[in-house]
Write a protein that holds these residues in place. Sequence first.
Motif, PDB file in Angstrom:
ATOM      1  N   LEU A   1      38.219  47.347  33.459  1.00  0.00           N
ATOM      2  CA  LEU A   1      37.359  46.522  34.291  1.00  0.00           C
ATOM      3  C   LEU A   1      38.202  45.582  35.155  1.00  0.00           C
ATOM      4  O   LEU A   1      37.908  45.386  36.336  1.00  0.00           O
ATOM      5  N   ARG A   2      39.260  45.047  34.569  1.00  0.00           N
ATOM      6  CA  ARG A   2      40.158  44.155  35.325  1.00  0.00           C
ATOM      7  C   ARG A   2      40.796  44.907  36.495  1.00  0.00           C
ATOM      8  O   ARG A   2      40.901  44.375  37.598  1.00  0.00           O
ATOM      9  N   GLU A   3      41.218  46.143  36.276  1.00  0.00           N
ATOM     10  CA  GLU A   3      41.807  46.944  37.350  1.00  0.00           C
ATOM     11  C   GLU A   3      40.790  47.199  38.457  1.00  0.00           C
ATOM     12  O   GLU A   3      41.116  47.121  39.647  1.00  0.00           O
ATOM     13  N   ALA A   4      39.559  47.480  38.074  1.00  0.00           N
ATOM     14  CA  ALA A   4      38.506  47.717  39.065  1.00  0.00           C
ATOM     15  C   ALA A   4      38.233  46.452  39.882  1.00  0.00           C
ATOM     16  O   ALA A   4      38.075  46.515  41.109  1.00  0.00           O
ATOM     17  N   LEU A   5      38.186  45.303  39.224  1.00  0.00           N
ATOM     18  CA  LEU A   5      37.969  44.045  39.935  1.00  0.00           C
ATOM     19  C   LEU A   5      39.122  43.734  40.882  1.00  0.00           C
ATOM     20  O   LEU A   5      38.905  43.274  42.002  1.00  0.00           O
ATOM     21  N   ASN A   6      40.363  43.980  40.430  1.00  0.00           N
ATOM     22  CA  ASN A   6      41.518  43.740  41.296  1.00  0.00           C
ATOM     23  C   ASN A   6      41.499  44.673  42.505  1.00  0.00           C
ATOM     24  O   ASN A   6      41.809  44.250  43.623  1.00  0.00           O
ATOM     25  N   LEU A   7      41.127  45.929  42.293  1.00  0.00           N
ATOM     26  CA  LEU A   7      41.022  46.873  43.402  1.00  0.00           C
ATOM     27  C   LEU A   7      39.940  46.418  44.382  1.00  0.00           C
ATOM     28  O   LEU A   7      40.143  46.446  45.596  1.00  0.00           O
ATOM     29  N   TRP A   8      38.821  45.977  43.866  1.00  0.00           N
ATOM     30  CA  TRP A   8      37.724  45.493  44.709  1.00  0.00           C
ATOM     31  C   TRP A   8      38.171  44.273  45.521  1.00  0.00           C
ATOM     32  O   TRP A   8      37.916  44.175  46.704  1.00  0.00           O
TER      33      TRP A   8
END
Length: 142
Positions: free
Chosen positions: A2-9
């Motif tokens: 989830l952290r990776e997805a938020l950083n990508l976003w």
Amino acid sequence: MLREALNLWKDRISGHIDARDTERATLLSWPSKPQIQVDGDPVPYEYDKLIFAEYLQDRKVEAYFEIGQYMEGEEAKGSVTGVLSNGVEYESGAEYKQVPRSSLQGVIVIPSPLQVGDRLIVSRLTGQRYYVHGKDVRPDGG
């Protein structure tokens, strides 16, 4: 994950302009070291926090023109043909057999439409910066 997805976003939307989040501002100084006062904000924003749309800035276009002359009866007429640096061709005058008279090469300056005191439409970007979209053309200016 989830952290990776938020950083990508966050990476994808950094610097993104949200058209629903436009504000109004007043241009306090222009063109050197521009400054704006956003409605409702107590402190003006300095030039290092502003990004102006390209069409709001002075634009310079290199151009090469040939000036021709032709006779229509006993009256001398003229025409101009040329090529701008971006490849756009310019032509004026009638299709007559012409005698080249002279040529002119130089820079055409299209001045900025902005003036101190103009009301602007702006959007807040990340990092407390503003993107200046253009002049506010509402009749009341506010």
